[in-house]
Design a protein around this motif. Structure first.
Motif, mmCIF file in Angstrom:
data_model
loop_
_atom_site.group_PDB
_atom_site.id
_atom_site.type_symbol
_atom_site.label_atom_id
_atom_site.label_comp_id
_atom_site.label_asym_id
_atom_site.label_seq_id
_atom_site.Cartn_x
_atom_site.Cartn_y
_atom_site.Cartn_z
ATOM 1 N N HIS A 1 67.994 27.961 57.596
ATOM 2 C CA HIS A 1 66.973 27.000 58.106
ATOM 3 C C HIS A 1 67.265 26.943 59.625
ATOM 4 O O HIS A 1 68.310 26.889 59.822
ATOM 5 N N ALA B 1 56.831 24.475 65.048
ATOM 6 C CA ALA B 1 56.092 23.974 64.201
ATOM 7 C C ALA B 1 56.820 22.741 63.241
ATOM 8 O O ALA B 1 56.253 22.012 62.566
ATOM 9 N N ILE B 2 58.114 22.819 63.222
ATOM 10 C CA ILE B 2 59.010 22.132 62.350
ATOM 11 C C ILE B 2 59.169 20.635 62.726
ATOM 12 O O ILE B 2 59.534 20.524 63.853
ATOM 13 N N GLY B 3 58.644 19.952 61.753
ATOM 14 C CA GLY B 3 58.890 18.359 62.343
ATOM 15 C C GLY B 3 58.013 17.931 63.209
ATOM 16 O O GLY B 3 58.311 16.949 63.929
ATOM 17 N N GLU C 1 58.984 30.014 59.130
ATOM 18 C CA GLU C 1 58.736 28.553 59.748
ATOM 19 C C GLU C 1 58.931 28.848 61.359
ATOM 20 O O GLU C 1 59.753 28.746 61.849
ATOM 21 N N ASN D 1 61.682 20.313 51.264
ATOM 22 C CA ASN D 1 62.952 20.139 51.677
ATOM 23 C C ASN D 1 63.213 18.743 52.307
ATOM 24 O O ASN D 1 62.604 18.370 53.114
ATOM 25 N N LEU E 1 57.017 25.686 52.395
ATOM 26 C CA LEU E 1 58.385 25.029 52.444
ATOM 27 C C LEU E 1 58.003 23.828 53.336
ATOM 28 O O LEU E 1 57.580 24.051 54.430
ATOM 29 N N GLY F 1 58.897 19.952 54.555
ATOM 30 C CA GLY F 1 59.863 18.937 55.125
ATOM 31 C C GLY F 1 59.040 17.497 54.750
ATOM 32 O O GLY F 1 59.177 16.908 53.661
ATOM 33 N N GLY F 2 58.740 16.881 55.894
ATOM 34 C CA GLY F 2 58.279 15.398 56.013
ATOM 35 C C GLY F 2 57.215 15.108 54.843
ATOM 36 O O GLY F 2 57.398 14.078 54.139
ATOM 37 N N LYS G 1 65.837 17.441 53.374
ATOM 38 C CA LYS G 1 66.641 17.376 54.437
ATOM 39 C C LYS G 1 67.728 16.331 54.247
ATOM 40 O O LYS G 1 68.083 16.165 53.105
ATOM 41 N N GLY H 1 56.191 24.309 58.315
ATOM 42 C CA GLY H 1 56.368 23.745 59.399
ATOM 43 C C GLY H 1 55.233 22.918 59.648
ATOM 44 O O GLY H 1 53.689 23.339 59.786
ATOM 45 N N SER H 2 55.299 21.492 59.365
ATOM 46 C CA SER H 2 54.273 20.438 59.259
ATOM 47 C C SER H 2 52.935 20.883 58.243
ATOM 48 O O SER H 2 51.919 20.584 58.669
ATOM 49 N N MET H 3 53.300 21.626 57.354
ATOM 50 C CA MET H 3 52.578 21.870 55.975
ATOM 51 C C MET H 3 52.224 20.232 55.484
ATOM 52 O O MET H 3 53.291 19.574 55.328
HETATM 53 P P1 PGA Z 1 58.193 20.053 58.236
HETATM 54 O O1 PGA Z 1 59.644 20.783 57.820
HETATM 55 O O2 PGA Z 1 57.323 20.208 57.003
HETATM 56 O O3 PGA Z 1 58.829 18.545 58.198
HETATM 57 O O4 PGA Z 1 57.628 20.507 59.416
HETATM 58 C C1 PGA Z 1 59.446 21.980 57.181
HETATM 59 C C2 PGA Z 1 60.941 22.536 57.088
HETATM 60 O O5 PGA Z 1 61.612 22.442 58.023
HETATM 61 O O6 PGA Z 1 61.437 23.299 56.314
#
Ligand code: PGA
Length: 257
Positions: A99, A175-177, A171, A13, A236, A238-239, A15, A216-218
């Motif tokens: 999301h 834990a997200i970002g 998610e 993702n 899923l 992100g970063g 973003k 979530g911060s995977m």
């Molecule tokens: P993250 O984002 O891996 O940067 O925590 C995950 C997401 O928002 O899907």
């Protein structure tokens, strides 16, 4: 992962990051770093304006293009919005729906998420439906209730044949970002709750064929542990999906039985 019954999905993702002009080099790096990517379903969800460039560059490396949002209406006077059919027309296969950033910053409700799931399915897109609890909800020990409501509402009136094309991503918002990952046990436990909700709605056979991801911060360090859990069918990301080395490590981890 449980490959016997369901597909592993590793979805990036992006973003609101990167530029269309970054995509070619990204694809070239991925080709070198993740030659086994074709064994699992790899998706990168890019900003709408980057879809044509991504469709061109990712074809060669067998990465599917995903979008990050869509409008729930089929067409019409919705200035600035993009429909499911317009995404399909550009070769998009997956779309992230609900999301937590869209729920938080753009007021998306469970009911709207359900409308978007139907819009996606009707056009042949595969929705990646995001659900997750806040830290306060986890501390109050109402995670399962929260997730159950989100999943049931998102799937309202989705038929048994359609549910096979739905991917669900757990998610946790905390834990997200944030760099704080759920432990493999925490993530696996909630993914199992999600599967039990799907089972209660569609029966055991159907439930075991639905891919349920963790997000979530995977990252490249924790992916193999998270993906080793039998109830976690992918991620899923992100970063870590913005950096070819990191994303490729996660894809390669997903290919290890
Ligand atoms: P993250 O984002 O891996 O940067 O925590 C995950 C997401 O928002 O899907």
């Amino acid at each position: 992962m449980n490959r016997k019954y369901r597909r592993t999905v590793i979805a990036g993702n992006w973003k609101m990051n990167l530029l269309a002009s970054d995509i070619k080099a990204f694809a070239e790096d991925m080709k070198k770093l993740a030659p086994r990517a074709k064994k699992c379903d790899t998706v990168i969800c890019v900003p709408h304006v980057m879809i044509p460039a991504a469709a061109k560059a990712f074809k060669d490396i067998r990465v599917c293009v995903g979008a990050q949002n869509l409008n729930e209406n089929p067409s019409g006077a919705y200035t600035g919005e993009v429909s499911a059919a317009q995404l399909r027309d550009l070769g998009v296969e997956y779309v992230i729906i609900g999301h937590s950033e869209r729920r938080q910053y753009y007021g998306e409700t469970n009911i709207l998420v359900n409308k978007k799931v139907h819009a996606a399915l009707e056009s042949g897109l595969r929705p990646i439906v995001c659900v997750g609890e806040s830290l306060a909800e986890r501390e109050l020990d109402i995670t399962n209730e929260r997730i159950t409501l989100q999943v049931k509402t998102a799937l309202a009136n989705v038929s048994a044949s359609e549910i096979r094309r739905v991917v669900i991503a757990y998610e946790p918002i905390w834990a997200i970002g944030t760099g704080k990952t759920a432990t493999t046990e925490q993530a696996g436990e909630v993914c199992a709750v999600i599967r039990s909700v799907v089972r209660s709605l569609y029966g055991a056979r159907t439930a075991r064929s639905v891919s349920i991801l963790y997000g979530g911060s995977m990252n490249e360090k924790n992916a193999s542990s998270l993906l080793s859990h039998p109830d976690i069918d992918g991620g899923l990301i992100g970063g870590a999906s913005l950096v070819p080395e990191k994303f490729a490590t996660i894809i390669n981890a997903a290919n290890i039985e």
